[in-house]
Design an enzyme around this catalytic site. Structure first.
Site, short mmCIF file in Angstrom:
data_model
loop_
_atom_site.label_atom_id
_atom_site.label_comp_id
_atom_site.label_asym_id
_atom_site.label_seq_id
_atom_site.Cartn_x
_atom_site.Cartn_y
_atom_site.Cartn_z
N ASP A 268 0.86 -1.20 0.00
CA ASP A 268 0.00 0.00 0.00
C ASP A 268 0.89 1.23 0.00
O ASP A 268 2.09 1.15 0.17
CB ASP A 268 -0.88 -0.01 1.26
CG ASP A 268 -0.01 -0.09 2.52
OD1 ASP A 268 0.38 0.96 3.03
OD2 ASP A 268 0.31 -1.21 2.97
N ASP B 13 0.45 3.62 2.31
CA ASP B 13 0.11 4.19 3.62
C ASP B 13 -1.01 5.21 3.42
O ASP B 13 -2.01 4.87 2.77
CB ASP B 13 1.38 4.76 4.28
CG ASP B 13 1.22 4.90 5.78
OD1 ASP B 13 0.61 3.99 6.38
OD2 ASP B 13 1.67 5.90 6.34
#
Ligand SMILES: CSC[C@H]1O[C@H](OP(=O)(O)O)[C@H](O)[C@@H]1O
Ligand SMILES: Nc1ncnc2[nH]cnc12
Length: 313
Positions: free
Chosen positions: A227, A229
């Site tokens: 991801d 974040d």
């Protein structure tokens, strides 16, 4: 598991610690499952011993495996049994650990499913995790300027690059921000970590890497980005568990191929010295014995004698 031995007599020198989404070492034959009790309690999971045929000699080499968050991901990052995990592995003879971690990316060019072989860590844990073997009347200090083992890192990088073109993208360096969690970061924190030069973020590089160093075990983490974040903002979806698990699952095959390539290399005869971490052997005999005999905590001394037989007589 029925029929699988619960003892293993030969020393084991190499271990893998699996993180989120990696709770076993598939594709290897299981030789034993060990229920080890250490002076720091039981590890996060039973220790599996699998075997791997060395590509150079054909010999069957044992590899130890621990699932960091437990077999069913029941341990939160601050509950991981880091001391027991590292102590159990050292007790078995382990001197090399390859650790896997799912990480958030703090840099645009590190895309979800990319791998990173980090070379630095910034500690953002909050001091609530047991983080040393040297306390309570047994004081020791060990160098941690380079938190990962440079020679192991070279091997891991070579293996990762050998899989490029087959769907693996590898970043050779990077700074891991190790946060406390279990909640993910705020956007302000995420942006701050970027200004600090953070490349990726997780909740598990520490104290695992520190304890491995204290235990004279060569340690390298392989990170897989899952991801971005939450620093991208602007309508981009922030990190969530579903996102992490989906990328882990989608890239599991690459993670396994990466791991197999590294184990292939580490089990070659020519890497025997490195795997035994001869360059670290004995460092704690001196660095871990600052406390004079008469000032030592008896319980602490006994625990360390279990970990380092013969060091603190
Ligand atoms: C499920 S997202 C947060 C979780 O994922 C990483 O786990 P690991 O390093 O064990 O792969 C991160 O450190 C957090 O524990
Ligand atoms: N964004 C993130 N923050 C902390 N740990 C993570 N593990 C995977 N993604 C993460």
């Amino acid at each position: 598991m029925a029929g699988v031995p619960n003892t293993y007599d030969a020393p084991v020198h190499i271990a893998v610690i699996g993180g989120t989404g990696i709770s076993s070492l598939p594709g290897f034959s299981l030789a034993a499952t060990l229920d080890i009790d250490t002076p720091w309690g039981k590890p996060s999971s039973p220790v599996s011993i699998v075997t791997h045929a060395s590509p150079s000699t054909g010999a069957s080499i044992p590899i130890a495996f621990i699932s960091r968050h437990g077999l069913h991901h029941e341990l939160a990052p601050h509950e991981v049994k880091n001391q027991a995990n590292i102590a159990a592995l050292r007790h078995l003879g382990v001197r090399t650990i390859i650790a896997f971690s799912a990480v958030g990316s703090l840099q645009e060019e590190i895309r979800p499913r990319d791998f990173v072989v980090p070379d630095q860590i910034i500690d953002r844990t909050k001091g609530i995790r047991p983080f040393t073997f040297f306390e309570k009347g047994m004081v020791g200090h060990v160098g941690f300027g380079d938190p990962f083992d440079k020679r192991l890192a070279e091997i891991v990088r070579r293996c990762g690059h050998s899989l490029e073109g087959e769907g693996v993208t590898l970043h050779d360096k990077g700074t891991v921000i190790c946060m406390e969690g279990p909640q993910f970061s705020t956007r302000a924190e995420s942006n701050m970590y970027r200004t600090w030069g953070g490349s990726v973020i997780n909740m598990s590089a520490l104290p695992e890497a520190k304890l491995a160093r204290e235990a004279e075990i060569g340690y390298q983490m392989i990170c897989m980005a899952t991801d971005y974040d939450c620093w991208r903002g602007n309508g981009e979806e922030d990190v969530n568990v579903e996102m992490v698990m989906a990328h882990m699952k989608a890239n599991a095959e690459n993670a396994q191929r990466f791991m197999a390539a590294v184990l292939n290399e580490l089990t070659k005869e020519e890497n025997g010295e490195l795997v035994l971490a001869k360059h670290m052997e004995g460092q704690m005999r001196f660095a871990g014995a600052m406390t004079k005999k008469e000032g030592r905590g008896q319980e602490a001394e006994k625990k360390l004698q279990w970990l380092f037989p013969g060091y603190f007589e």
